[in-house]
Design a protein around this motif. Structure first.
Motif, PDB file in Angstrom:
ATOM      1  N   SER A 105       0.828  -1.260  -0.049  1.00 14.54           N
ATOM      2  CA  SER A 105      -0.007  -0.059  -0.062  1.00 14.54           C
ATOM      3  C   SER A 105       0.898   1.296  -0.014  1.00 14.54           C
ATOM      4  N   ARG A 106       0.318   2.368  -0.434  1.00 17.08           N
ATOM      5  CA  ARG A 106       1.097   3.719  -0.676  1.00 17.08           C
ATOM      6  C   ARG A 106       0.166   4.853  -0.104  1.00 17.08           C
ATOM      7  N   GLY A 107       1.115   5.887   0.175  1.00 11.19           N
ATOM      8  CA  GLY A 107       0.532   7.144   0.597  1.00 11.19           C
ATOM      9  C   GLY A 107       0.225   6.872   2.138  1.00 11.19           C
ATOM     10  N   ILE A 108      -0.908   7.430   2.760  1.00 10.68           N
ATOM     11  CA  ILE A 108      -1.344   7.488   4.198  1.00 10.68           C
ATOM     12  C   ILE A 108      -1.257   5.985   4.643  1.00 10.68           C
ATOM     13  N   TYR A 109      -1.643   4.912   3.724  1.00  6.25           N
ATOM     14  CA  TYR A 109      -1.706   3.648   3.929  1.00  6.25           C
ATOM     15  C   TYR A 109      -0.318   2.820   3.857  1.00  6.25           C
ATOM     16  N   ALA A 110       0.689   3.651   3.569  1.00  6.92           N
ATOM     17  CA  ALA A 110       1.925   2.856   3.165  1.00  6.92           C
ATOM     18  C   ALA A 110       2.289   1.656   4.327  1.00  6.92           C
ATOM     19  N   GLY A 111       2.553   0.598   3.383  1.00  3.84           N
ATOM     20  CA  GLY A 111       2.996  -0.641   4.142  1.00  3.84           C
ATOM     21  C   GLY A 111       1.724  -1.827   3.889  1.00  3.84           C
ATOM     22  N   LEU A 112       1.743  -2.468   4.989  1.00  2.00           N
ATOM     23  CA  LEU A 112       0.883  -3.638   4.949  1.00  2.00           C
ATOM     24  C   LEU A 112      -0.587  -3.301   5.508  1.00  2.00           C
ATOM     25  N   ASN A 113      -1.247  -2.757   4.684  1.00  2.00           N
ATOM     26  CA  ASN A 113      -2.669  -2.240   5.365  1.00  2.00           C
ATOM     27  C   ASN A 113      -3.547  -3.450   4.976  1.00  2.00           C
ATOM     28  N   ALA A 114      -4.334  -4.000   5.679  1.00  3.17           N
ATOM     29  CA  ALA A 114      -5.254  -5.102   5.571  1.00  3.17           C
ATOM     30  C   ALA A 114      -6.476  -4.908   5.769  1.00  3.17           C
ATOM     31  N   GLY A 115      -7.004  -3.467   5.999  1.00  5.31           N
ATOM     32  CA  GLY A 115      -8.248  -3.053   5.925  1.00  5.31           C
ATOM     33  C   GLY A 115      -9.252  -3.125   4.934  1.00  5.31           C
ATOM     34  N   VAL A 116      -9.813  -4.163   4.910  1.00  9.44           N
ATOM     35  CA  VAL A 116     -10.688  -4.160   3.837  1.00  9.44           C
ATOM     36  C   VAL A 116     -11.829  -2.875   3.758  1.00  9.44           C
ATOM     37  N   TYR A 144      -0.298   1.271  12.167  1.00  5.96           N
ATOM     38  CA  TYR A 144      -1.384   2.315  12.014  1.00  5.96           C
ATOM     39  C   TYR A 144      -2.107   2.749  13.450  1.00  5.96           C
ATOM     40  N   SER A 145      -2.493   4.075  13.336  1.00  5.14           N
ATOM     41  CA  SER A 145      -3.020   4.225  14.549  1.00  5.14           C
ATOM     42  C   SER A 145      -4.374   5.437  14.335  1.00  5.14           C
ATOM     43  N   PHE A 146      -5.590   4.772  14.622  1.00  8.33           N
ATOM     44  CA  PHE A 146      -6.771   5.645  14.311  1.00  8.33           C
ATOM     45  C   PHE A 146      -6.771   7.053  15.296  1.00  8.33           C
ATOM     46  N   ARG A 147      -6.234   7.104  16.159  1.00 12.99           N
ATOM     47  CA  ARG A 147      -6.148   8.437  17.089  1.00 12.99           C
ATOM     48  C   ARG A 147      -5.250   9.370  16.572  1.00 12.99           C
ATOM     49  N   ARG A 148      -3.976   8.659  15.933  1.00 12.37           N
ATOM     50  CA  ARG A 148      -3.098   9.546  15.542  1.00 12.37           C
ATOM     51  C   ARG A 148      -3.703  10.344  14.175  1.00 12.37           C
ATOM     52  N   THR A 149      -4.032   9.438  13.425  1.00  6.75           N
ATOM     53  CA  THR A 149      -4.696  10.013  12.265  1.00  6.75           C
ATOM     54  C   THR A 149      -5.813  10.979  12.498  1.00  6.75           C
ATOM     55  N   THR A 150      -6.727  10.783  13.584  1.00  4.68           N
ATOM     56  CA  THR A 150      -7.652  11.900  14.011  1.00  4.68           C
ATOM     57  C   THR A 150      -6.908  13.040  14.325  1.00  4.68           C
ATOM     58  N   HIS A 151      -5.926  12.997  15.146  1.00  4.56           N
ATOM     59  CA  HIS A 151      -5.393  14.176  15.682  1.00  4.56           C
ATOM     60  C   HIS A 151      -4.635  14.974  14.421  1.00  4.56           C
ATOM     61  N   ARG A 152      -4.180  14.319  13.397  1.00  9.85           N
ATOM     62  CA  ARG A 152      -3.678  15.232  12.251  1.00  9.85           C
ATOM     63  C   ARG A 152      -4.859  15.329  11.316  1.00  9.85           C
ATOM     64  N   SER A 153      -6.149  15.080  11.579  1.00 11.84           N
ATOM     65  CA  SER A 153      -6.890  15.221  10.641  1.00 11.84           C
ATOM     66  C   SER A 153      -6.782  14.730   9.236  1.00 11.84           C
ATOM     67  N   GLU A 154      -6.221  13.625   9.142  1.00  8.19           N
ATOM     68  CA  GLU A 154      -6.089  12.805   7.918  1.00  8.19           C
ATOM     69  C   GLU A 154      -7.336  11.964   7.529  1.00  8.19           C
ATOM     70  N   PRO A 155      -7.797  11.970   6.237  1.00  5.96           N
ATOM     71  CA  PRO A 155      -8.921  11.335   5.847  1.00  5.96           C
ATOM     72  C   PRO A 155      -9.243   9.948   6.012  1.00  5.96           C
ATOM     73  N   ASP A 156      -8.148   9.094   6.103  1.00  8.46           N
ATOM     74  CA  ASP A 156      -8.474   7.884   6.556  1.00  8.46           C
ATOM     75  C   ASP A 156      -7.308   7.101   7.167  1.00  8.46           C
ATOM     76  N   TYR A 157      -7.379   5.842   7.407  1.00  7.80           N
ATOM     77  CA  TYR A 157      -6.145   5.010   8.179  1.00  7.80           C
ATOM     78  C   TYR A 157      -6.188   3.590   7.606  1.00  7.80           C
ATOM     79  N   GLY A 158      -5.122   3.162   7.819  1.00 10.65           N
ATOM     80  CA  GLY A 158      -4.870   1.781   7.441  1.00 10.65           C
ATOM     81  C   GLY A 158      -5.078   0.574   8.791  1.00 10.65           C
ATOM     82  N   ARG A 159      -5.047  -0.453   8.609  1.00 14.92           N
ATOM     83  CA  ARG A 159      -5.398  -1.329   9.654  1.00 14.92           C
ATOM     84  C   ARG A 159      -4.422  -2.383   9.604  1.00 14.92           C
ATOM     85  N   GLN A 160      -3.713  -2.739  10.727  1.00 17.00           N
ATOM     86  CA  GLN A 160      -2.906  -3.798  10.834  1.00 17.00           C
ATOM     87  C   GLN A 160      -3.583  -5.184  11.321  1.00 17.00           C
TER      88      GLN A 160
END
Length: 269
Positions: free
Chosen positions: A41-52, A245-261
């Motif tokens: 995965s790339r961008g904000i999901y960079a790495g092994l994002n497994a979030g369907v 990946y961290s939902f809370r970190r993404t929220t604090h940064r106002s990013e549009p989405d987040y990956g899931r390990q």
């Protein structure tokens, strides 16, 4: 985007995952708390994002999950994960889901060669194994699931397949930890209403209406109260940005989405 090709990133290596010695000692059991490393995965999901359920490229997510199955020694297998809804529900499976995935937050199996798991981005991923009975489980335990009883439901579902709670080993994987997990007093009140013993795991916050919640300690307490051996791998998803990946970190940064390990376990064929 077309399906990623295998040479776009190195395969998942042992150093790319977190494992537990308690589960590694279980004969015939393979497990991994996967990190961001080893994915396509790339961008904000960079790495092994497994979030369907993420907005990541679906082909990359499929390839990432396939890579994880290969790491577990089960190339070509589908890792069975439920549609997680922060519930107390656990389901027993003997094969991949047919059609829509059930809404549940834990899955257990006694079927060899069938990898099962959960995805997380701060909540607690818990793996279970009864080596003697040949039964394994995986649970997604956020504050709501942990307070609501998902851990106990997982144990009960494993017992339904022949496990004995005295023989079950449970390990909590990378999770948001107390210093990073600030919640409102309303969450404290809701937790106490469901489980009075939860109060001991909330600590003074930065303001009068906030508390710091020690989710890992609470999960371990619930597991031990349920009669199983339990340990924590001691990794914080919020604090270790390069690995998790961290939902809370993404929220604090106002990013549009987040990956899931992904966290997964399987009985060897």
């Amino acid at each position: 985007m077309s399906d990623p090709t295998p040479n776009e990133a190195p395969p998942i290596r042992d150093r790319d995952v977190v494992t537990s010695p308690d589960l590694a000692r279980a004969d015939g059991v393979r497990h991994a708390f996967f990190t961001r490393a080893g994915g396509l995965s790339r961008g904000i999901y960079a790495g092994l994002n497994a979030g369907v359920g993420s907005k990541d490229d679906a082909a990359a997510v499929r390839a990432n999950r396939a890579r994880a199955a290969t790491y577990l020694g089960l190339p070509g297998a589908e890792i069975v994960t439920p549609w997680q809804v922060h519930s107390p529900d656990a389901v027993a499976v003997s094969g991949p889901f047919a059609g829509e995935r059930p809404k549940a937050d834990a899955v257990v199996t006694a079927t060899r060669g069938l990898p099962i798991g959960v995805v997380t981005a701060d909540c607690g991923p818990v793996l279970f194994a009864d080596e003697r009975a040949g039964v394994v489980g995986a649970a997604h335990a956020g504050w709501g699931g942990a307070v609501g009883g998902v851990l106990e439901s997982t144990i009960a579902a494993m017992e339904g397949l022949g496990a004995r709670r005295g023989d079950i080993v449970a390990v909590l994987g990378p999770t948001i930890t107390r210093d990073a997990y600030e919640v409102g007093v309303d969450r404290l009140q809701a937790a106490i209403a469901a489980d009075p013993e939860a109060e001991a795991f909330f600590f003074e916050g930065r303001t009068a209406d906030k508390r710091q919640f020690d989710l890992p300690a609470y999960i371990l307490a619930r597991l031990r109260r349920g009669g199983v051996a339990a340990s924590f791998v001691e990794h914080c998803t919020y604090g270790e940005e390069d690995r998790f990946y961290s939902f809370r970190r993404t929220t604090h940064r106002s990013e549009p989405d987040y990956g899931r390990q992904l966290t997964a376990i399987a009985l060897e064929r």
